[in-house]
Every structure is written in C-alpha cells, then in structure tokens.
Scaffold this motif. Structure first.
Motif, PDB file in Angstrom:
ATOM      1  N   PHE A  77       0.829  -1.194   0.000  1.00 22.04           N
ATOM      2  CA  PHE A  77       0.000   0.000   0.000  1.00 22.04           C
ATOM      3  C   PHE A  77       0.871   1.254   0.000  1.00 22.04           C
ATOM      4  CE2 PHE A  77      -2.032  -3.398   2.396  1.00 22.04           C
ATOM      5  CZ  PHE A  77      -3.234  -3.549   1.724  1.00 22.04           C
ATOM      6  N   LEU A  78       0.319   2.329  -0.558  1.00 26.44           N
ATOM      7  CA  LEU A  78       0.984   3.626  -0.460  1.00 26.44           C
ATOM      8  C   LEU A  78      -0.070   4.719  -0.447  1.00 26.44           C
ATOM      9  CD1 LEU A  78       0.986   5.171  -3.486  1.00 26.44           C
ATOM     10  CD2 LEU A  78       2.611   3.348  -3.973  1.00 26.44           C
ATOM     11  N   ALA A  79       0.320   5.885   0.050  1.00 25.52           N
ATOM     12  CA  ALA A  79      -0.573   7.043   0.082  1.00 25.52           C
ATOM     13  C   ALA A  79       0.263   8.304   0.014  1.00 25.52           C
ATOM     14  CB  ALA A  79      -1.424   7.034   1.351  1.00 25.52           C
ATOM     15  N   GLY A  80      -0.292   9.353  -0.584  1.00 29.29           N
ATOM     16  CA  GLY A  80       0.422  10.618  -0.676  1.00 29.29           C
ATOM     17  C   GLY A  80      -0.355  11.606  -1.519  1.00 29.29           C
ATOM     18  N   GLU A  81       0.139  12.835  -1.553  1.00 32.17           N
ATOM     19  CA  GLU A  81      -0.553  13.903  -2.257  1.00 32.17           C
ATOM     20  C   GLU A  81       0.004  14.164  -3.657  1.00 32.17           C
ATOM     21  OE1 GLU A  81      -3.215  15.182  -0.971  1.00 32.17           O
ATOM     22  OE2 GLU A  81      -2.979  14.248   0.999  1.00 32.17           O
ATOM     23  N   ASP A  82       1.232  13.746  -3.912  1.00 33.48           N
ATOM     24  CA  ASP A  82       1.916  14.096  -5.155  1.00 33.48           C
ATOM     25  C   ASP A  82       2.001  12.884  -6.076  1.00 33.48           C
ATOM     26  OD1 ASP A  82       4.541  14.373  -6.850  1.00 33.48           O
ATOM     27  OD2 ASP A  82       4.030  16.418  -6.219  1.00 33.48           O
ATOM     28  N   ALA A  83       1.439  13.004  -7.276  1.00 37.70           N
ATOM     29  CA  ALA A  83       1.397  11.875  -8.208  1.00 37.70           C
ATOM     30  C   ALA A  83       2.784  11.432  -8.650  1.00 37.70           C
ATOM     31  CB  ALA A  83       0.548  12.231  -9.428  1.00 37.70           C
ATOM     32  N   ASP A  84       3.676  12.389  -8.893  1.00 34.36           N
ATOM     33  CA  ASP A  84       5.026  12.029  -9.333  1.00 34.36           C
ATOM     34  C   ASP A  84       5.792  11.311  -8.227  1.00 34.36           C
ATOM     35  OD1 ASP A  84       4.599  13.130 -11.831  1.00 34.36           O
ATOM     36  OD2 ASP A  84       5.499  15.062 -11.310  1.00 34.36           O
ATOM     37  N   ALA A  85       5.616  11.767  -6.988  1.00 35.98           N
ATOM     38  CA  ALA A  85       6.285  11.120  -5.867  1.00 35.98           C
ATOM     39  C   ALA A  85       5.768   9.692  -5.678  1.00 35.98           C
ATOM     40  CB  ALA A  85       6.075  11.932  -4.593  1.00 35.98           C
ATOM     41  N   LYS A  86       4.477   9.524  -5.854  1.00 35.17           N
ATOM     42  CA  LYS A  86       3.922   8.171  -5.741  1.00 35.17           C
ATOM     43  C   LYS A  86       4.441   7.281  -6.867  1.00 35.17           C
ATOM     44  CE  LYS A  86      -0.548   9.306  -4.857  1.00 35.17           C
ATOM     45  NZ  LYS A  86      -1.944   9.091  -4.378  1.00 35.17           N
ATOM     46  N   GLN A  87       4.614   7.835  -8.058  1.00 35.62           N
ATOM     47  CA  GLN A  87       5.152   7.040  -9.158  1.00 35.62           C
ATOM     48  C   GLN A  87       6.593   6.636  -8.881  1.00 35.62           C
ATOM     49  OE1 GLN A  87       3.396   5.812 -11.909  1.00 35.62           O
ATOM     50  NE2 GLN A  87       5.262   4.570 -11.933  1.00 35.62           N
ATOM     51  N   GLN A  88       7.380   7.522  -8.280  1.00 36.20           N
ATOM     52  CA  GLN A  88       8.740   7.161  -7.891  1.00 36.20           C
ATOM     53  C   GLN A  88       8.725   5.991  -6.919  1.00 36.20           C
ATOM     54  OE1 GLN A  88      10.427  11.181  -6.679  1.00 36.20           O
ATOM     55  NE2 GLN A  88      12.229  10.244  -7.627  1.00 36.20           N
ATOM     56  N   THR A  89       7.767   6.023  -5.995  1.00 37.11           N
ATOM     57  CA  THR A  89       7.649   4.945  -5.009  1.00 37.11           C
ATOM     58  C   THR A  89       7.247   3.643  -5.690  1.00 37.11           C
ATOM     59  OG1 THR A  89       6.978   6.605  -3.374  1.00 37.11           O
ATOM     60  CG2 THR A  89       6.559   4.299  -2.832  1.00 37.11           C
ATOM     61  N   VAL A  90       6.303   3.719  -6.619  1.00 39.67           N
ATOM     62  CA  VAL A  90       5.896   2.534  -7.371  1.00 39.67           C
ATOM     63  C   VAL A  90       7.079   1.971  -8.158  1.00 39.67           C
ATOM     64  CG1 VAL A  90       4.481   1.728  -9.307  1.00 39.67           C
ATOM     65  CG2 VAL A  90       3.459   3.154  -7.517  1.00 39.67           C
ATOM     66  N   ASP A  91       7.865   2.833  -8.761  1.00 36.96           N
ATOM     67  CA  ASP A  91       9.018   2.379  -9.543  1.00 36.96           C
ATOM     68  C   ASP A  91      10.011   1.632  -8.651  1.00 36.96           C
ATOM     69  OD1 ASP A  91       7.920   3.545 -11.784  1.00 36.96           O
ATOM     70  OD2 ASP A  91       9.200   5.332 -11.717  1.00 36.96           O
ATOM     71  N   LEU A  92      10.232   2.156  -7.448  1.00 36.95           N
ATOM     72  CA  LEU A  92      11.154   1.485  -6.535  1.00 36.95           C
ATOM     73  C   LEU A  92      10.591   0.141  -6.092  1.00 36.95           C
ATOM     74  CD1 LEU A  92      13.722   1.416  -4.879  1.00 36.95           C
ATOM     75  CD2 LEU A  92      12.552   2.757  -3.108  1.00 36.95           C
ATOM     76  N   LEU A  93       9.296   0.124  -5.754  1.00 40.71           N
ATOM     77  CA  LEU A  93       8.672  -1.131  -5.337  1.00 40.71           C
ATOM     78  C   LEU A  93       8.705  -2.168  -6.456  1.00 40.71           C
ATOM     79  CD1 LEU A  93       5.645   0.316  -3.352  1.00 40.71           C
ATOM     80  CD2 LEU A  93       7.444  -1.157  -2.406  1.00 40.71           C
ATOM     81  N   THR A  94       8.509  -1.721  -7.682  1.00 39.05           N
ATOM     82  CA  THR A  94       8.580  -2.630  -8.824  1.00 39.05           C
ATOM     83  C   THR A  94       9.982  -3.207  -8.959  1.00 39.05           C
ATOM     84  OG1 THR A  94       6.826  -1.405  -9.964  1.00 39.05           O
ATOM     85  CG2 THR A  94       8.210  -2.839 -11.312  1.00 39.05           C
ATOM     86  N   ALA A  95      10.990  -2.369  -8.741  1.00 37.68           N
ATOM     87  CA  ALA A  95      12.372  -2.843  -8.789  1.00 37.68           C
ATOM     88  C   ALA A  95      12.641  -3.863  -7.679  1.00 37.68           C
ATOM     89  CB  ALA A  95      13.334  -1.667  -8.671  1.00 37.68           C
ATOM     90  N   TYR A  96      11.986  -3.680  -6.547  1.00 37.14           N
ATOM     91  CA  TYR A  96      12.122  -4.644  -5.457  1.00 37.14           C
ATOM     92  C   TYR A  96      11.434  -5.975  -5.786  1.00 37.14           C
ATOM     93  CZ  TYR A  96      13.869  -1.229  -1.976  1.00 37.14           C
ATOM     94  OH  TYR A  96      14.624  -0.323  -1.250  1.00 37.14           O
ATOM     95  N   GLY A  97      10.467  -5.949  -6.710  1.00 33.54           N
ATOM     96  CA  GLY A  97       9.778  -7.170  -7.100  1.00 33.54           C
ATOM     97  C   GLY A  97       8.291  -7.192  -6.806  1.00 33.54           C
ATOM     98  N   TRP A  98       7.729  -6.057  -6.358  1.00 33.39           N
ATOM     99  CA  TRP A  98       6.293  -6.016  -6.075  1.00 33.39           C
ATOM    100  C   TRP A  98       5.486  -5.974  -7.365  1.00 33.39           C
ATOM    101  CZ3 TRP A  98       3.966  -6.689  -1.437  1.00 33.39           C
ATOM    102  CH2 TRP A  98       4.794  -6.652  -0.309  1.00 33.39           C
TER     103      TRP A  98
END
Length: 236
Positions: free
Chosen positions: A174-195
């Motif tokens: 799960f993730l939450a936040g106000e900034d779409a670009d920041a959330k995309q950065q988080t998704v990119d990192l999680l994807t790199a981790y294997g999520w």
C-alpha cells in the motif's frame, strides 16, 4: 540513482543492502556518525553494530541526516517515529523538493495504560498520533516543500525489499500521498524490489490506517509464530 536512507536499524539495513545490490549509490544518515560507528553492542532489537554492517557492504557512505538527505535524489525515512518529525525538520532545506518515502510507525514505548497488551518483548507500544492524525501527515506539515509518501509500513522491511520470499510475491503493498510524481517514484522502486500488486490508497490521510495496521500486523505475527514472515493480499 543516489538514494538516501535515514536510519541505521534493521529495517534501514534491508533497504541499504538491496539498493546497493540494484546498483544505486546509497547514502546513509544517522544522528551522530561518530557515535554510530563507535557502538560495539547490539541495539534494543538485537541488531548488531552498524560498523560491522558497513564492513560487509563497502561503498556505503555514512553521514548526518542532513548530509545524507542532501546527497539523495530520493529519500527513505527509517528514523524511529518518536524522533522523526524533529530530525527531519532539522534537514528541511536538504529535503526540499524531494520525495520522502516514510515507513516509520509512531510508537510510544513502555506506555503506562490501564489495559496493557503483553507481547514477547514487553508491553505493546501505543500509537501517537492515532485516529485523527498520522506521523506521515505531521511530517508533511513540518516539511511543506517535501513530497511525502507513506509506504512500506504495512510489512517487515526485509520483506519489502524481497516480496517474492513470501507467497511468491503474491501479496499487496500500500501507499498514500498527495503528489502523483512522488507516488510514481515509489511505485518504480517497489517494482524494482519485485512487487507486482501495489494499491494506491489515495491522499496522505490514508496513512492513518496504514500506521494503525501495525497492531494487527503484530497480532497476526504472534498467531503465526514470532518471526514468521507473511503478506496481506487484497482480493478484488
């Protein structure tokens, strides 16, 4: 990418090791680098001295919180919840304009309460803030120029960086936040981790539920056997 990890505990070390393995330049922040390197005893969670960890991971650079934040293009907060707002506020200038992924839990340890919850390590901590606020929201208010995303907090950090170790990776982050670009950065990192299953819960107010989940996560862990790794899957 240059990534800063603020904190030197077991959770932070999971991210440090994985990010280095993925080829990122990792900068680690601590309150007092000299004091951190001088420690020779395990911490309260049984985690060994950080200098031993550094010796096993050459190339990792240790700084103060502010200096690490200055080096990072992306910052991950692993500072304990009780001290996080003050420590991050002191590095506000270095964090301005950057994405800060926060996984801290606002625990209050050894609470004096009427009906304590006994655990294998003592009384279960209480949460402060709770219900009407969250640590992530407090951080965002203290750092209005920083893009705060709450993530990672609903899972043990060694599983965050290796999701396929549980159920082949078929569980939900799960993730939450106000900034779409920041959330995309988080998704990119999680994807790199294997999520593979990442659920955006919306605005940062959802961090309240994510942080309060810490108690249910503990209860499930006790039921399965302390130290058992597990995941939560949202079926839809």
């Amino acid at each position: 990418m240059k990534i800063a990890i603020l904190g030197t505990g077991g959770g932070a070390r999971a991210h440090i090791a994985k990010l280095a393995e993925l080829g990122h330049e990792v900068h680690v922040g601590t309150r007092d680098p000299e004091a951190t390197l001088a420690r020779t005893e395990p911490d309260l969670m049984g985690t060994g001295p950080f200098k031993d960890f550094l010796a096993e991971h050459p190339g990792i650079q240790l700084h103060t919180f502010a200096d690490a934040a200055a080096h990072g293009e992306l910052v991950i907060n692993g500072i304990d919840g009780h001290n996080a707002v003050a420590a991050l506020s002191a590095a506000a200038e270095q964090l301005a304009g950057k994405t800060l992924i926060d996984y801290a839990v606002p625990y209050v340890y050894n609470p004096d309460i009427a009906h304590p919850w006994p655990t294998p390590w003592g009384v279960m901590p209480t949460l402060d803030p709770c219900d009407s606020d969250s640590l992530a929201e407090q951080i965002q208010r203290a750092l209005p120029a920083t893009r705060v995303v709450k993530a990672f907090v609903t899972q043990e950090q060694d599983t965050v960086v290796a999701p396929r170790a549980v159920g082949g990776g078929d569980h939900t982050m799960f993730l939450a936040g106000e900034d779409a670009d920041a959330k995309q950065q988080t998704v990119d990192l999680l994807t790199a981790y294997g999520w593979r299953d990442i659920l955006d819960l919306g605005p940062l107010v959802a961090a309240r539920g994510m942080e309060m989940y810490a108690h249910l996560h503990s209860a499930i862990g006790f039921a399965l056997g302390f130290g058992t790794h597990f995941g939560i899957k949202v079926i839809r």
